[in-house]
Design a protein around this motif. Structure first.
Motif, PDB file in Angstrom:
ATOM      1  N   GLY A 263      -2.660 -46.992  19.660  1.00  0.00           N
ATOM      2  CA  GLY A 263      -2.214 -46.368  20.910  1.00  0.00           C
ATOM      3  C   GLY A 263      -1.801 -47.420  21.908  1.00  0.00           C
ATOM      4  O   GLY A 263      -2.042 -48.611  21.723  1.00  0.00           O
ATOM      5  N   THR A 264      -1.159 -46.961  22.969  1.00  0.00           N
ATOM      6  CA  THR A 264      -0.641 -47.901  23.962  1.00  0.00           C
ATOM      7  C   THR A 264      -1.138 -47.582  25.352  1.00  0.00           C
ATOM      8  O   THR A 264      -1.029 -48.397  26.256  1.00  0.00           O
ATOM      9  N   GLY A 265      -1.651 -46.371  25.541  1.00  0.00           N
ATOM     10  CA  GLY A 265      -2.029 -45.964  26.888  1.00  0.00           C
ATOM     11  C   GLY A 265      -0.828 -45.480  27.684  1.00  0.00           C
ATOM     12  O   GLY A 265      -0.868 -45.406  28.894  1.00  0.00           O
ATOM     13  N   LEU A 266       0.268 -45.161  26.981  1.00  0.00           N
ATOM     14  CA  LEU A 266       1.463 -44.689  27.695  1.00  0.00           C
ATOM     15  C   LEU A 266       1.626 -43.180  27.609  1.00  0.00           C
ATOM     16  O   LEU A 266       2.207 -42.555  28.482  1.00  0.00           O
ATOM     17  N   GLY A 267       1.083 -42.604  26.532  1.00  0.00           N
ATOM     18  CA  GLY A 267       1.317 -41.184  26.228  1.00  0.00           C
ATOM     19  C   GLY A 267       1.015 -40.248  27.390  1.00  0.00           C
ATOM     20  O   GLY A 267       1.858 -39.436  27.780  1.00  0.00           O
ATOM     21  N   LEU A 268      -0.175 -40.387  27.971  1.00  0.00           N
ATOM     22  CA  LEU A 268      -0.551 -39.443  29.031  1.00  0.00           C
ATOM     23  C   LEU A 268       0.212 -39.713  30.327  1.00  0.00           C
ATOM     24  O   LEU A 268       0.484 -38.779  31.081  1.00  0.00           O
ATOM     25  N   ALA A 269       0.545 -40.991  30.571  1.00  0.00           N
ATOM     26  CA  ALA A 269       1.338 -41.296  31.778  1.00  0.00           C
ATOM     27  C   ALA A 269       2.694 -40.603  31.669  1.00  0.00           C
ATOM     28  O   ALA A 269       3.168 -39.976  32.618  1.00  0.00           O
TER      29      ALA A 269
ATOM     30  N   ALA B 113      -5.424 -35.392  20.573  1.00  0.00           N
ATOM     31  CA  ALA B 113      -6.586 -34.653  20.065  1.00  0.00           C
ATOM     32  C   ALA B 113      -6.855 -35.082  18.619  1.00  0.00           C
ATOM     33  O   ALA B 113      -7.995 -35.338  18.220  1.00  0.00           O
TER      34      ALA B 113
ATOM     35  N   ASP C  68     -10.489 -30.223  21.996  1.00  0.00           N
ATOM     36  CA  ASP C  68     -10.972 -30.869  20.781  1.00  0.00           C
ATOM     37  C   ASP C  68     -12.455 -31.160  20.878  1.00  0.00           C
ATOM     38  O   ASP C  68     -13.041 -31.104  21.959  1.00  0.00           O
TER      39      ASP C  68
ATOM     40  N   TYR D 287      -8.230 -38.783  18.631  1.00  0.00           N
ATOM     41  CA  TYR D 287      -9.559 -39.049  19.185  1.00  0.00           C
ATOM     42  C   TYR D 287     -10.627 -38.067  18.706  1.00  0.00           C
ATOM     43  O   TYR D 287     -11.662 -37.920  19.332  1.00  0.00           O
TER      44      TYR D 287
ATOM     45  N   LEU E 229      -7.008 -41.765  33.807  1.00  0.00           N
ATOM     46  CA  LEU E 229      -6.454 -41.232  32.561  1.00  0.00           C
ATOM     47  C   LEU E 229      -4.924 -41.245  32.486  1.00  0.00           C
ATOM     48  O   LEU E 229      -4.349 -41.541  31.447  1.00  0.00           O
TER      49      LEU E 229
ATOM     50  N   GLN F 105     -12.651 -47.043  20.386  1.00  0.00           N
ATOM     51  CA  GLN F 105     -11.409 -46.683  19.719  1.00  0.00           C
ATOM     52  C   GLN F 105     -10.585 -47.868  19.255  1.00  0.00           C
ATOM     53  O   GLN F 105      -9.368 -47.793  19.212  1.00  0.00           O
TER      54      GLN F 105
ATOM     55  N   GLU G  89      -3.281 -47.610  30.350  1.00  0.00           N
ATOM     56  CA  GLU G  89      -4.723 -47.533  30.550  1.00  0.00           C
ATOM     57  C   GLU G  89      -5.340 -46.901  29.310  1.00  0.00           C
ATOM     58  O   GLU G  89      -5.083 -45.758  28.991  1.00  0.00           O
TER      59      GLU G  89
HETATM   60  P1  ADP Z   1      -2.959 -43.827  23.845  1.00  0.00           P
HETATM   61  O1  ADP Z   1      -3.505 -42.651  23.140  1.00  0.00           O
HETATM   62  O2  ADP Z   1      -1.702 -44.319  23.272  1.00  0.00           O
HETATM   63  O3  ADP Z   1      -3.973 -44.911  24.042  1.00  0.00           O
HETATM   64  P2  ADP Z   1      -2.652 -42.064  26.131  1.00  0.00           P
HETATM   65  O4  ADP Z   1      -1.983 -42.297  27.440  1.00  0.00           O
HETATM   66  O5  ADP Z   1      -2.156 -40.928  25.337  1.00  0.00           O
HETATM   67  O6  ADP Z   1      -2.558 -43.418  25.348  1.00  0.00           O
HETATM   68  O7  ADP Z   1      -4.186 -41.890  26.402  1.00  0.00           O
HETATM   69  C1  ADP Z   1      -4.834 -42.767  27.302  1.00  0.00           C
HETATM   70  C2  ADP Z   1      -6.299 -42.857  26.962  1.00  0.00           C
HETATM   71  O8  ADP Z   1      -6.919 -41.599  27.269  1.00  0.00           O
HETATM   72  C3  ADP Z   1      -6.573 -43.088  25.495  1.00  0.00           C
HETATM   73  O9  ADP Z   1      -6.572 -44.459  25.203  1.00  0.00           O
HETATM   74  C4  ADP Z   1      -7.952 -42.465  25.316  1.00  0.00           C
HETATM   75  O10 ADP Z   1      -8.946 -43.355  25.737  1.00  0.00           O
HETATM   76  C5  ADP Z   1      -7.960 -41.328  26.340  1.00  0.00           C
HETATM   77  N1  ADP Z   1      -7.686 -40.009  25.709  1.00  0.00           N
HETATM   78  C6  ADP Z   1      -6.536 -39.345  25.693  1.00  0.00           C
HETATM   79  N2  ADP Z   1      -6.662 -38.152  25.066  1.00  0.00           N
HETATM   80  C7  ADP Z   1      -7.931 -38.070  24.653  1.00  0.00           C
HETATM   81  C8  ADP Z   1      -8.689 -37.083  23.936  1.00  0.00           C
HETATM   82  N3  ADP Z   1      -8.145 -35.941  23.512  1.00  0.00           N
HETATM   83  N4  ADP Z   1      -9.997 -37.357  23.711  1.00  0.00           N
HETATM   84  C9  ADP Z   1     -10.547 -38.504  24.136  1.00  0.00           C
HETATM   85  N5  ADP Z   1      -9.901 -39.478  24.803  1.00  0.00           N
HETATM   86  C10 ADP Z   1      -8.604 -39.270  25.069  1.00  0.00           C
END
Ligand code: ADP
Length: 764
Positions: free
Chosen positions: A428-434, A368, A398, A371, A411, A423, A416
């Protein structure tokens, strides 16, 4: 006739077995192919056996050639069956899963079979055969039949030799029917030799073929075995990958340690603004790299099923406080209104994996913050309670860049990153949400996302935790819209602390409540003041002071006649259980450093209000900010303090690591000593137990950090706090930290705040 009947029965059985075996899905390997041939051969053998009865019975009315064809054909079958089993045993004994030269083994097996067949067939075909058709029974005999016995004995001996030459305990199950075959087969041959009319051999062969089906060659069992082997290999490969990544992460952290350490140090030097910006970029990029390393390690652990959920009792209030503080730090100067809304009815003590829960929420809050350029971030937490289960509903909303609808399904995929064009400047790496999603699933929770592109996003997580205590609900942690500001109306307070800066911080804090402040820097001075009849309403006493600590000072004060001033321990010794320890020692109350406003107000209310000096106004707005933040005062940064007289020992086998840590510690004016091994450290402590703090690398050759600590603890009078320094993440070394008595953990690379915190906690 009875013999004819059971041969017929045998044929029926073996045909049934063949139907079952060949109709099932099978693994196609050499052993199963041979087994299939054994079944077919057995059927042919049974038919030839039956035909033998017919040709002997009607010998006079059939051509002699037919008699020879059938009887010799039957003998050929008998040796073929034996030779096939011999080749089967050869393959079972010499083939194993790791075999490099499978082809070679199979080729030799084939050759063995071929030689056996050529020799035995030639002998049987060349030698003459006779028959008996008497009252005793119908059977054949003569040199050709005798040769079958001799060939069988040779086969049995060869089988036994092969089994014992390559006996493998793991294959014992495979050998059972083979042994049975050898024993029963030999006994049958003996019986048959004495009573040739019994014709038992074919029946016994059918019996052994059956036995093999139910023990080793059942296609279902075979498939399961193969699946298990494949799974085992996949697990091995996965574990090897995780170990590799774990080692890599360790190796990457070590040079990172130097980069971050030296950059942090350089930042504090007097360098031109442009260089400072570069240094800050280096630090940011290094921290980003560290996040990537941690993320990859987490994902690989989750995928190898190595990431465990470790449930324990925890205090949710402190977790929330920490999350808020971390998010605020991340937001920095961004024009974002960070709103927090915590349901006061959330039970205080829960049972679950608080470390993973914190990681989940922190990932969402960090995203949050990342982004969202401006506007707001709303962090809410509520609960639904049923019996002893509390369902935590956590939402992070947010007003950031939002996510396109078509991107929502992607997502939670690894690596990804969406809206990449928007952005490019966001790390970022795209790993956080996974990782977040996997963790939520591991904790049997759910995560949902709602988002409007360009407007903002909302992530909602729901996770069940067991309730341990609802006694102190979160009311205190929740931001109240109205709260109290206390006016001490000039009540007199004495601050006792050997560190001038700590006195300064406490004074600024207390001034806000209109205290009349006095201070001193030692226990002796404090006792003097009281003896000199100085009057105070409350005393805040540091514990760790040179010569006379806070506890001894308290005992001295209590000895003074008529002394009844409340004494509050004000200490950085804040680990769990310390409060109880101070209270049981005789302190009236306990306040940890850095001072929390809520706690301070509670104490003032309790002790100053009692003496009727304070007045309470209830109309002031209360926010989550700490008093120091509100007063615009930075937390005590040890880097600004000149701390003399402290001896520090750094133990690390890597000189660069020692250099980095020494460089960071230099500005505190400590006296720094170092060595490269555990045994040197032990010798140094034995020679001169003068150290106030020891930084101990965890991974060293010979004695590692934990073993060195154990040895140090056995030295009489050794009480120095030892900090584990490790390139492994805190999570990875959690068990070691708990098992051994480390006073803290410092990661490689470390940042200045981490180091400051350790020094504040262990040297004050
Ligand atoms: P990272 O943030 O390291 O790229 P995440 O896995 O945390 O990886 O997030 C994956 C993608 O999801 C991000 O690259 C972003 O495009 C999108 N994303 C995640 N959280 C948000 C958010 N709060 N607002 C907008 N886009 C988001």
């Amino acid at each position: 006739m009875a013999i004819f009947s059971y041969t017929l029965l045998g044929l029926m059985f073996i045909v049934m077995l063949a139907i079952i075996y060949f109709s099932k899905q099978r693994i196609n390997n050499y052993e199963t192919r041979i087994y299939g041939t054994i079944i077919i051969t057995n059927i042919i053998g049974q038919i030839l056996h039956l035909l033998c009865f017919v040709v002997i019975k009607y010998i006079d009315s059939i051509p002699k050639l037919l008699f020879y064809g059938v009887t010799k054909g039957y003998l050929l079958y008998l040796v073929s069956w034996g030779i096939l089993n011999m080749v089967y045993i050869f393959l079972v004994s010499f083939l194993d899963d790791s075999n490099q030269n499978r082809e070679e083994v199979v080729k030799n097996g084939r050759l063995l079979g071929l030689i056996g067949i050529i020799i035995s067939f030639s002998i049987i075909l060349l030698l003459p055969i006779s028959y008996s058709n008497s009252i005793e029974g119908m059977y054949t005999y003569g040199p050709s039949v005798d040769s079958v016995y001799i060939i069988s004995i040779v086969i049995v001996i060869s089988c036994i030799t092969m089994i014992f030459a390559k006996f493998n305990k793991d294959k014992i199950k495979k050998y059972i029917p083979i042994f049975l075959f050898i024993i029963i087969g030999s006994l049958t041959m003996l019986v048959q030799r004495i009573h040739p009319e019994l014709l038992l051999i074919t029946f016994v062969e059918t019996f052994v073929t059956f036995l093999m089906y139910f023990t080793i060659e059942n296609p279902d069992v075979r498939l399961i075995e193969q699946l298990e082997i494949a799974k085992e290999q996949a697990d091995k490969a996965n574990n090897a990958k995780t170990d590799f990544l774990s080692n890599m992460s360790h190796e990457i952290r070590t040079p990172l340690n130097a980069i971050v350490g030296f950059s942090e140090n350089l930042k504090d030097e007097n360098i031109p603004e442009s260089a400072r910006e570069n240094v800050e970029d280096i630090i940011m990029a290094s921290n980003n790299l560290l996040d990537i390393v941690n993320g990859i390690l987490d994902i690989s652990k989750i995928e190898a099923n190595k990431l465990e959920i470790i449930n324990k009792e925890y205090d949710i209030k402190s977790m929330i406080d920490e999350l808020i503080a971390l998010t605020k730090a991340r937001l920095g100067e961004k024009p974002i209104d960070f709103k927090v809304n915590i349901d006061p009815s959330i039970p205080k003590v829960l049972y679950g994996d608080n470390i993973r829960l914190k990681q989940i929420i922190l990932n969402l809050l960090t995203n949050a913050a990342k982004y969202t350029k401006e506007g707001y971030i709303l962090f809410t937490m509520s609960s639904v309670i049923k019996d002893d289960i509390c369902r935590l509903i956590i939402a992070v909303e947010d007003s950031g860049i939002g996510i396109k609808e078509e991107n929502l399904p992607k997502l939670f995929s690894k690596f990804e990153r969406l809206n990449v064009e928007k952005q490019i400047t966001i790390e970022g790496t795209g790993l956080g949400l996974a990782i977040t999603k996997k963790l939520v699933e591991l904790m049997n929770g759910t995560i949902v996302v709602q988002s409007v592109y360009g407007k903002g996003s909302k992530f909602t997580v729901s996770i069940d935790q067991r309730i341990i205590s609802i006694e102190e609900p979160l009311t205190k942690a929740a931001p109240a819209t109205t709260s109290t500001i206390i006016d001490a109306n000039g009540a007199r307070v004495l601050i006792v602390d050997d560190n001038e800066l700590n006195i300064k911080v406490a004074s600024v804090l207390l001034k806000k409540y209109h205290f009349n402040i006095d201070s001193c820097t030692s226990g002796f001075e404090c006792v003097e003041k009281i003896k000199n009849n100085e009057k105070y309403d409350i005393i805040f006493m540091d514990d760790m002071m040179p010569r006379m600590n806070g506890r001894t000072t308290l005992l001295k004060l209590r000895e003074i006649e008529g002394f009844n001033i409340p004494v509050v321990a004000l200490t950085a010794n804040a680990i769990t259980g310390m409060k109880e320890e101070y209270l049981s020692f005789g302190f009236n109350d306990y306040l940890s450093k850095p001072i929390e406003r809520r706690e301070l107000e509670r104490i003032i209310k309790e002790y100053i209000q009692n003496s009727n000096k304070a007045s309470i106004n209830t109309n002031t707005t209360y926010s989550q900010k700490s008093v120091m933040e509100e007063l615009g005062i930075e937390l005590p940064q040890l880097s600004q303090v000149k701390q003399n007289n402290k001896n520090i020992l750094i133990v690390d086998d890597n000189d660069v690591n020692i250099k980095v840590l020494s460089a960071s510690l230099k500005k505190y004016n400590y006296s720094i000593d170092s060595c490269n091994s555990g045994s040197e450290a032990i010798n140094k402590v034995i020679d001169n137990n003068k150290y106030d703090l020891i930084f101990m690398d965890e991974m060293m050759p010979e004695l590692n950090g934990c073993e060195t600590l154990e040895n140090l603890e056995s030295i009489e009078g050794f009480k120095t706090p030892v900090i584990m320094v490790s390139a492994s993440s805190k999570d990875e070394v959690k068990d070691k930290l708990e098992k051994y008595n480390f006073s803290g953990y410092l990661s490689k690379p470390f940042n200045k705040d981490q180091l400051d915190e350790i020094l504040t906690h262990n040297l004050n």
